[in-house]
Design a protein around this motif. Structure first.
Motif, PDB file in Angstrom:
ATOM      1  N   ALA A 200       0.814  -1.211   0.000  1.00  0.00           N
ATOM      2  CA  ALA A 200       0.000   0.000   0.000  1.00  0.00           C
ATOM      3  C   ALA A 200       0.846   1.258   0.000  1.00  0.00           C
ATOM      4  O   ALA A 200       0.500   2.262  -0.622  1.00  0.00           O
ATOM      5  N   THR A 201       1.998   1.207   0.680  1.00  0.00           N
ATOM      6  CA  THR A 201       2.838   2.397   0.828  1.00  0.00           C
ATOM      7  C   THR A 201       3.630   2.707  -0.434  1.00  0.00           C
ATOM      8  O   THR A 201       3.769   3.870  -0.819  1.00  0.00           O
ATOM      9  N   SER A 219      -5.389   0.590  -7.741  1.00  0.00           N
ATOM     10  CA  SER A 219      -4.521   1.348  -6.852  1.00  0.00           C
ATOM     11  C   SER A 219      -4.677   0.831  -5.426  1.00  0.00           C
ATOM     12  O   SER A 219      -5.660   0.143  -5.101  1.00  0.00           O
ATOM     13  N   PRO A 220      -3.716   1.150  -4.525  1.00  0.00           N
ATOM     14  CA  PRO A 220      -3.873   0.742  -3.118  1.00  0.00           C
ATOM     15  C   PRO A 220      -5.188   1.218  -2.515  1.00  0.00           C
ATOM     16  O   PRO A 220      -5.817   0.486  -1.731  1.00  0.00           O
ATOM     17  N   GLU A 221      -5.610   2.428  -2.872  1.00  0.00           N
ATOM     18  CA  GLU A 221      -6.846   2.960  -2.319  1.00  0.00           C
ATOM     19  C   GLU A 221      -8.065   2.123  -2.730  1.00  0.00           C
ATOM     20  O   GLU A 221      -9.040   2.021  -1.986  1.00  0.00           O
ATOM     21  N   VAL A 222      -7.981   1.513  -3.926  1.00  0.00           N
ATOM     22  CA  VAL A 222      -9.089   0.697  -4.425  1.00  0.00           C
ATOM     23  C   VAL A 222      -9.046  -0.716  -3.838  1.00  0.00           C
ATOM     24  O   VAL A 222     -10.091  -1.286  -3.466  1.00  0.00           O
ATOM     25  N   THR A 225      -8.950  -2.492   1.097  1.00  0.00           N
ATOM     26  CA  THR A 225     -10.172  -2.146   1.824  1.00  0.00           C
ATOM     27  C   THR A 225     -10.508  -3.301   2.774  1.00  0.00           C
ATOM     28  O   THR A 225     -10.098  -4.446   2.540  1.00  0.00           O
ATOM     29  N   GLN A 241      -6.365   5.739   6.800  1.00  0.00           N
ATOM     30  CA  GLN A 241      -5.500   6.548   5.944  1.00  0.00           C
ATOM     31  C   GLN A 241      -4.388   7.171   6.794  1.00  0.00           C
ATOM     32  O   GLN A 241      -4.661   7.867   7.764  1.00  0.00           O
ATOM     33  N   GLY A 244      -2.057   9.791   3.580  1.00  0.00           N
ATOM     34  CA  GLY A 244      -2.658   9.600   2.272  1.00  0.00           C
ATOM     35  C   GLY A 244      -2.619   8.185   1.728  1.00  0.00           C
ATOM     36  O   GLY A 244      -3.019   7.948   0.595  1.00  0.00           O
ATOM     37  N   LYS A 245      -2.123   7.223   2.531  1.00  0.00           N
ATOM     38  CA  LYS A 245      -2.045   5.834   2.085  1.00  0.00           C
ATOM     39  C   LYS A 245      -2.856   4.944   3.026  1.00  0.00           C
ATOM     40  O   LYS A 245      -2.870   5.165   4.245  1.00  0.00           O
ATOM     41  N   PRO A 246      -3.508   3.897   2.477  1.00  0.00           N
ATOM     42  CA  PRO A 246      -4.250   2.980   3.348  1.00  0.00           C
ATOM     43  C   PRO A 246      -3.291   2.099   4.145  1.00  0.00           C
ATOM     44  O   PRO A 246      -2.308   1.587   3.620  1.00  0.00           O
TER      45      PRO A 246
END
Length: 252
Positions: A200-201, A219-222, A225, A241, A244-246
């Motif tokens: 994720a990072t 993307s990591p955000e997608v 989860t 978050q 800005g990264k999960p």
């Protein structure tokens, strides 16, 4: 661009890669994640021609990976396997110079020396160039192997679990170097990772596998989860978050 279409690989009756298709365009870092036995390392082996698919094809910049000359492929794509065992006692510089073999065939010239020096500097190995591999720490040795594939001067770098057996400090250092290779050198780095927080990072794109299939991509955000992590690992997590990264926090 890496293009994968309809890849299948089975051992006897067990499918380990099942109808996998995707495209990766441009420079960046792509992480392949998933539980043990999901087919991650096999997929990487198929992309790099370490293994041959039962069905499907792989193209890298229009090059048919499984039907092209070995030298041409080695000048396009470099692979670092999970287990690297060299019985000969080598110095760091000797190991890194192996990356030039697709070009030099063992006859090192000025261009090769420049690329070797460039890789040593990038991986912060200049002071260790004359040290033998068996004299290095695990993190230093892994940097030397990555310098070797970087010295191969390919646009595409494939690495199978490069953080294995590394402590947190060295793992972070390796990921920062791979991120720099993508950002500063325009490399497409594809690597198998077990730690989803590293994925994720540092990754731009995540390929999530389960039971041989590519089940999520984005993307990591997608991808990172709670719902997808529960589906992949059968483990409940809370995702927050951080800068800005999960980031995943496990609980069960």
């Amino acid at each position: 661009m890496i293009e994968v279409n309809g890849l299948n690989k089975a051992y006897q009756t067990q499918k380990v890669v099942d109808q996998v298709s995707f495209q990766l365009k441009g420079a960046g870092v792509t992480a392949i994640i998933g539980p043990n036995g999901a087919g991650k390392s096999t997929l990487l082996g198929l992309i790099s021609r370490l293994q041959h698919p039962d069905q499907g094809w792989v193209r890298v910049d229009e090059l048919d990976v499984h039907h092209c000359a070995g030298d041409r492929l080695a000048q396009t794509l470099a692979i670092l396997r999970q287990e690297n065992q060299i019985s000969t006692r080598l110095t760091v510089k000797d190991l890194v110079s192996f990356g030039r073999y697709p070009y030099s065939k063992g006859r090192i010239n000025e261009q090769d020396l420049y690329k070797i020096e460039q890789a040593l500097v990038f991986l912060d190995l200049t002071d260790l160039r004359h040290r033998y591999l068996d004299e290095l720490s695990g993190g230093q040795r892994q940097r030397a192997y990555i310098a070797m594939v970087l010295c191969q001067d390919t646009r595409y770098l494939l690495l199978d679990e490069p953080l294995n057996n590394l402590d947190m400090k060295h793992a972070v250092g390796i990921m920062k170097l791979l991120r720099r290779a993508a950002d500063e050198m325009g490399k497409q780095v594809v690597l198998v990772l077990h730690d989803i927080n590293f994925a994720a990072t540092y990754a731009d794109c995540i390929l999530a596998m389960k039971e041989g299939q590519l089940v999520y991509m984005g993307s990591p955000e997608v991808v990172i989860t709670p719902e997808i992590m529960l589906d992949l690992y059968d483990l409940e997590m809370t995702i927050q978050q951080v800068r800005g990264k999960p980031v995943a926090f496990y609980y069960s």
